[in-house]
Design a protein around this motif. Structure first.
Motif, PDB file in Angstrom:
ATOM      1  N   PHE A 167      14.169  40.540 -40.406  1.00  0.00           N
ATOM      2  CA  PHE A 167      14.710  41.896 -40.327  1.00  0.00           C
ATOM      3  C   PHE A 167      15.513  42.295 -41.568  1.00  0.00           C
ATOM      4  CE2 PHE A 167      13.829  40.960 -35.832  1.00  0.00           C
ATOM      5  CZ  PHE A 167      13.082  42.089 -35.511  1.00  0.00           C
ATOM      6  N   GLY A 168      15.506  41.483 -42.602  1.00  0.00           N
ATOM      7  CA  GLY A 168      16.149  41.842 -43.871  1.00  0.00           C
ATOM      8  C   GLY A 168      17.651  42.046 -43.765  1.00  0.00           C
ATOM      9  N   LEU A 169      18.322  41.206 -42.956  1.00  0.00           N
ATOM     10  CA  LEU A 169      19.755  41.410 -42.684  1.00  0.00           C
ATOM     11  C   LEU A 169      20.643  40.342 -43.332  1.00  0.00           C
ATOM     12  CD1 LEU A 169      19.351  42.443 -38.930  1.00  0.00           C
ATOM     13  CD2 LEU A 169      20.178  43.915 -40.768  1.00  0.00           C
ATOM     14  N   ALA A 170      20.195  39.810 -44.468  1.00  0.00           N
ATOM     15  CA  ALA A 170      20.924  38.680 -45.077  1.00  0.00           C
ATOM     16  C   ALA A 170      22.405  38.980 -45.299  1.00  0.00           C
ATOM     17  CB  ALA A 170      20.258  38.288 -46.391  1.00  0.00           C
ATOM     18  N   GLY A 171      22.709  40.211 -45.718  1.00  0.00           N
ATOM     19  CA  GLY A 171      24.102  40.552 -46.034  1.00  0.00           C
ATOM     20  C   GLY A 171      24.998  40.620 -44.806  1.00  0.00           C
ATOM     21  N   LEU A 172      24.408  40.723 -43.620  1.00  0.00           N
ATOM     22  CA  LEU A 172      25.240  40.732 -42.406  1.00  0.00           C
ATOM     23  C   LEU A 172      25.491  39.321 -41.874  1.00  0.00           C
ATOM     24  CD1 LEU A 172      24.085  43.883 -40.398  1.00  0.00           C
ATOM     25  CD2 LEU A 172      26.033  43.574 -41.899  1.00  0.00           C
ATOM     26  N   ARG A 173      24.853  38.328 -42.484  1.00  0.00           N
ATOM     27  CA  ARG A 173      25.047  36.905 -42.142  1.00  0.00           C
ATOM     28  C   ARG A 173      24.874  36.681 -40.629  1.00  0.00           C
ATOM     29  NH1 ARG A 173      23.174  35.113 -45.023  1.00  0.00           N
ATOM     30  NH2 ARG A 173      24.120  33.108 -45.443  1.00  0.00           N
ATOM     31  N   ILE A 174      23.626  36.719 -40.186  1.00  0.00           N
ATOM     32  CA  ILE A 174      23.329  36.556 -38.758  1.00  0.00           C
ATOM     33  C   ILE A 174      22.428  35.333 -38.563  1.00  0.00           C
ATOM     34  CG2 ILE A 174      22.438  37.654 -36.667  1.00  0.00           C
ATOM     35  CD1 ILE A 174      22.609  40.349 -38.132  1.00  0.00           C
ATOM     36  N   GLY A 175      22.950  34.325 -37.886  1.00  0.00           N
ATOM     37  CA  GLY A 175      22.153  33.147 -37.565  1.00  0.00           C
ATOM     38  C   GLY A 175      22.406  32.735 -36.128  1.00  0.00           C
ATOM     39  N   TYR A 176      21.661  31.758 -35.672  1.00  0.00           N
ATOM     40  CA  TYR A 176      21.937  31.220 -34.326  1.00  0.00           C
ATOM     41  C   TYR A 176      21.388  29.811 -34.198  1.00  0.00           C
ATOM     42  CZ  TYR A 176      17.232  33.205 -33.523  1.00  0.00           C
ATOM     43  OH  TYR A 176      15.895  33.547 -33.624  1.00  0.00           O
ATOM     44  N   ILE A 177      21.986  29.093 -33.236  1.00  0.00           N
ATOM     45  CA  ILE A 177      21.584  27.709 -32.952  1.00  0.00           C
ATOM     46  C   ILE A 177      21.160  27.677 -31.482  1.00  0.00           C
ATOM     47  CG2 ILE A 177      22.414  25.322 -32.748  1.00  0.00           C
ATOM     48  CD1 ILE A 177      24.634  26.140 -34.822  1.00  0.00           C
ATOM     49  N   ILE A 178      19.989  27.101 -31.215  1.00  0.00           N
ATOM     50  CA  ILE A 178      19.548  26.977 -29.813  1.00  0.00           C
ATOM     51  C   ILE A 178      19.497  25.494 -29.460  1.00  0.00           C
ATOM     52  CG2 ILE A 178      17.803  27.582 -28.093  1.00  0.00           C
ATOM     53  CD1 ILE A 178      16.663  29.630 -29.998  1.00  0.00           C
ATOM     54  N   CYS A 179      20.249  25.117 -28.424  1.00  0.00           N
ATOM     55  CA  CYS A 179      20.224  23.728 -27.956  1.00  0.00           C
ATOM     56  C   CYS A 179      19.400  23.648 -26.681  1.00  0.00           C
ATOM     57  CB  CYS A 179      21.638  23.231 -27.660  1.00  0.00           C
ATOM     58  SG  CYS A 179      22.686  23.264 -29.108  1.00  0.00           S
ATOM     59  N   ASP A 180      18.955  22.444 -26.400  1.00  0.00           N
ATOM     60  CA  ASP A 180      18.115  22.254 -25.222  1.00  0.00           C
ATOM     61  C   ASP A 180      18.933  22.235 -23.931  1.00  0.00           C
ATOM     62  OD1 ASP A 180      15.202  21.449 -24.589  1.00  0.00           O
ATOM     63  OD2 ASP A 180      16.451  20.122 -23.349  1.00  0.00           O
ATOM     64  N   ASN A 181      20.179  21.817 -24.005  1.00  0.00           N
ATOM     65  CA  ASN A 181      20.993  21.759 -22.779  1.00  0.00           C
ATOM     66  C   ASN A 181      22.470  22.014 -23.085  1.00  0.00           C
ATOM     67  OD1 ASN A 181      22.274  19.313 -23.583  1.00  0.00           O
ATOM     68  ND2 ASN A 181      20.442  18.196 -22.959  1.00  0.00           N
ATOM     69  N   LYS A 182      23.234  22.148 -22.014  1.00  0.00           N
ATOM     70  CA  LYS A 182      24.644  22.544 -22.127  1.00  0.00           C
ATOM     71  C   LYS A 182      25.483  21.457 -22.807  1.00  0.00           C
ATOM     72  CE  LYS A 182      27.966  25.468 -20.752  1.00  0.00           C
ATOM     73  NZ  LYS A 182      29.102  24.808 -21.358  1.00  0.00           N
TER      74      LYS A 182
END
Ligand SMILES: Cc1ncc(COP(=O)(O)O)c(C=O)c1O
Length: 398
Positions: A235-250
Motif C-alpha cells: 500500500f506504499g505506506l513506508a513513511g507511516l511505519r506500519i508493520g505487524y507480527i502474527i504468532c501461532d498462539n497466545k
C-alpha cells in the motif's frame, strides 16, 4: 480510473520528502530506482481515513497491544487472502516490519545462539539477528530459486541453530517459495524444535501465482511459526511505519509482546498509522489490484529492456515484488563498480548487490525497483542504453 499515470506523480513532494536513496536524497538530475517505495500517491480510502482522523483533532495514546479494529483487519486479510486462521489476539501491530524483525529475533534468540537466514536477502535479517546478540548463519539459496539446500539447513539445526528465517517472496530475488518447500522447512523446524519466521511483506505483490503464507491451513501445523509483515510495499505506506507480527498462539504472542516493550509507551505504532492501515486493508483492495496490474506491465517492460543491455542478464521476470535483480555479465565487475558507472554516465541510481545490502552471494547483481511510471522506467533505460559504451569504458578504467 487509472491511478498509476505518470501525471499523478508529485515530483515536487517526492524531491522534498522521499528519502532512503530516493528523490529527496539524490541530485536533481538523477532518476532513483533504488529503495522499494512506490512513486504514486496512496489509495484515496487511506487519504480519506487520515483526513477524517485529523479533522476530529484527537491524537490520544494508543493501545499497547494495538487498535483492536486494526488487529481484526489483519486477521481477516490473512484469512481471506492466505487461508490462515490468524487470531486478532495473537497479532501485534508494530512500528514497521523492520522493527517487527528486531522484536521477533530478540524474542526467540538468546545471546550467543544461532539463526539461519537466506543469502541473498535484505540486510535487515542479519541486523535483527545480530541485535539480539545472536549469530546469523547465511545459507546460499539454490540457483535461480528462493529455496534453501535442505541438507545445509538440517546440518545447521543439528549444530544448534534455533531459528530459520525466510523471506517469501524474496527481496531481492523476486522469487516465491513453493508450498512443498515450506512444508519441508516446517518439518525440519519441528524435528529440531526450532522457530520458523517468515517475512511476508511482499506477499500481496505477486504476478502469475499467489504466494503461500506459512500460516496457510493447508500446510503442516506447527506452533513455532511467526509471520512478520507490513504495509510499506503493498500500500506504499513506508513513511507511516506500519508493520505487524502474527504468532501461532497466545503463549508466543505474550513473549513477543513483552519483548516489544509496548507496555512502557517507549515503543509502538502510531494510532494514525493504524487508522491508515485499517483503511488500506478494509477499503483499498481495488487500488491494490490496480497497482498489481500496473506493476505487471512495468515488470514486462523492465524484463524486455534488460534483455537489450549488453552487460546485464535476467533469465526470468520476477514472480513477485517490484524488484528486478539482473546479473552483471562483465568479467570481474563488482556490483558497486557498475552502480557507480551507471550513476556517473546515465544519472540513474540503483542498488548494488553485495554483503552490505543483501548478503555475500548477491555480489555480481544489481537491483532495479520498478514501482514507478512507464515514462520514468523508459527514460531510465534510454539513458543507460545511450551511454552503454561509456559505462563499459568507465569500468575498464576504474
Ligand atoms: C523483506 C523486507 N522486510 C522488511 C522490510 C522493511 O519494511 P518496513 O518498511 O515495514 O520496515 C523490507 C523493505 O524493503 C523488506 O524488503
Amino acid at each position: 480510473m487509472n491511478s498509476f499515470k505518470h501525471e499523478n506523480i508529485n515530483f515536487d513532494f517526492l524531491r522534498t520528502h522521499a528519502f532512503n536513496y530516493r528523490w529527496a536524497a539524490v541530485d536533481a538530475d538523477v532518476i532513483p530506482l533504488t529503495a522499494a517505495d512506490p512513486d504514486f500517491p496512496v489509495a484515496p480510502a487511506i487519504r480519506n481515513a487520515i483526513h477524517t482522523c485529523a479533522d476530529t483533532g484527537y491524537f490520544s495514546y494508543g493501545a499497547a497491544h494495538g487498535e483492536p479494529v486494526f488487529k481484526e483487519a489483519i486477521a481477516y486479510w490473512y484469512h481471506k487472502n492466505y487461508h490462515a486462521t490468524a487470531k486478532a489476539e495473537n497479532i501485534l501491530p508494530v512500528n514497521s516490519a523492520a522493527h517487527g524483525l528486531f522484536i521477533v529475533a530478540s524474542s526467540i534468540l538468546q545471546h550467543g545462539e544461532k539463526a539461519i537466514i537466506p543469502d541473498p536477502v535484505d540486510f535487515l535479517f542479519r541486523k535483527a539477528v545480530e541485535a539480539a546478540g545472536a549469530t546469523a548463519i547465511a545459507l546460499p539459496l539454490l540457483k535461480d530459486s528462493a529455496n534453501f539446500d535442505l541438507d545445509a539447513v538440517e546440518k545447521e539445526l543439528q549444530n544448534g541453530a534455533k531459528a530459520i528465517f525466510i523471506c517469501n517472496p524474496n527481496n531481492p530475488l523476486g522469487k516465491q517459495i513453493a508450498p512443498t518447500h515450506l512444508n519441508e522447512l516446517i518439518s525440519l523446524a519441528s524435528k529440531y524444535n526450532a522457530w520458523l519466521v517468515s517475512d511476508e511483506i511482499w506477499s500481496d505483490l505477486y504476478y502469475e501465482t499467489t504466494c503461500t503464507s506459512i500460516l496457510n491451513q493447508t500446510l503442516t501445523a506447527y506452533d513455532k511459526k511467526i509471520v512478520v509483515s507490513g504495509l510499506s510495499k503493498n500500500f506504499g505506506l513506508a513513511g507511516l511505519r506500519i508493520g505487524y507480527i502474527i504468532c501461532d498462539n497466545k503463549t508466543h504472542y505474550d513473549i513477543v509482546f513483552e519483548k516489544s516493550a509496548h507496555a512502557t509507551t517507549a515503543f509502538g505504532i502510531a494510532t494514525l498509522s493504524q487508522i491508515a492501515g485499517t483503511a488500506a486493508l478494509t477499503q483499498a483492495e481495488d487500488w491494490l489490484i490496480e497497482f498489481r496490474a500496473h506493476l505487471m506491465q512495468m515488470r514486462q517492460i523492465v524484463f524486455n529492456r534488460i534483455q537489450s543491455i549488453s552487460f546485464l542478464a535476467l533469465p526470468a521476470a520476477p514472480e513477485a515484488t517490484y524488484l528486478a535483480f539482473p546479473k552483471i555479465t562483465i568479467p570481474q565487475c563488482t556490483s558497486d563498480k557498475l552502480i557507480q558507472a551507471i550513476l556517473t554516465n546515465a544519472r540513474v541510481a540503483l542498488v548494488p548487490g553485495g554483503k552490505q545490502w543483501f548478503e555475500a552471494h548477491s555480489e555480481g547483481s544489481i537491483r532495479i525497483c520498478f514501482s514507478t511510471s512507464e515514462n520514468i522506467i523508459q527514460e531510465a533505460f534510454d539513458r543507460i542504453q545511450k551511454v552503454e559504451a561509456n559505462i563499459l569504458d568507465s569500468i575498464k578504467n576504474a
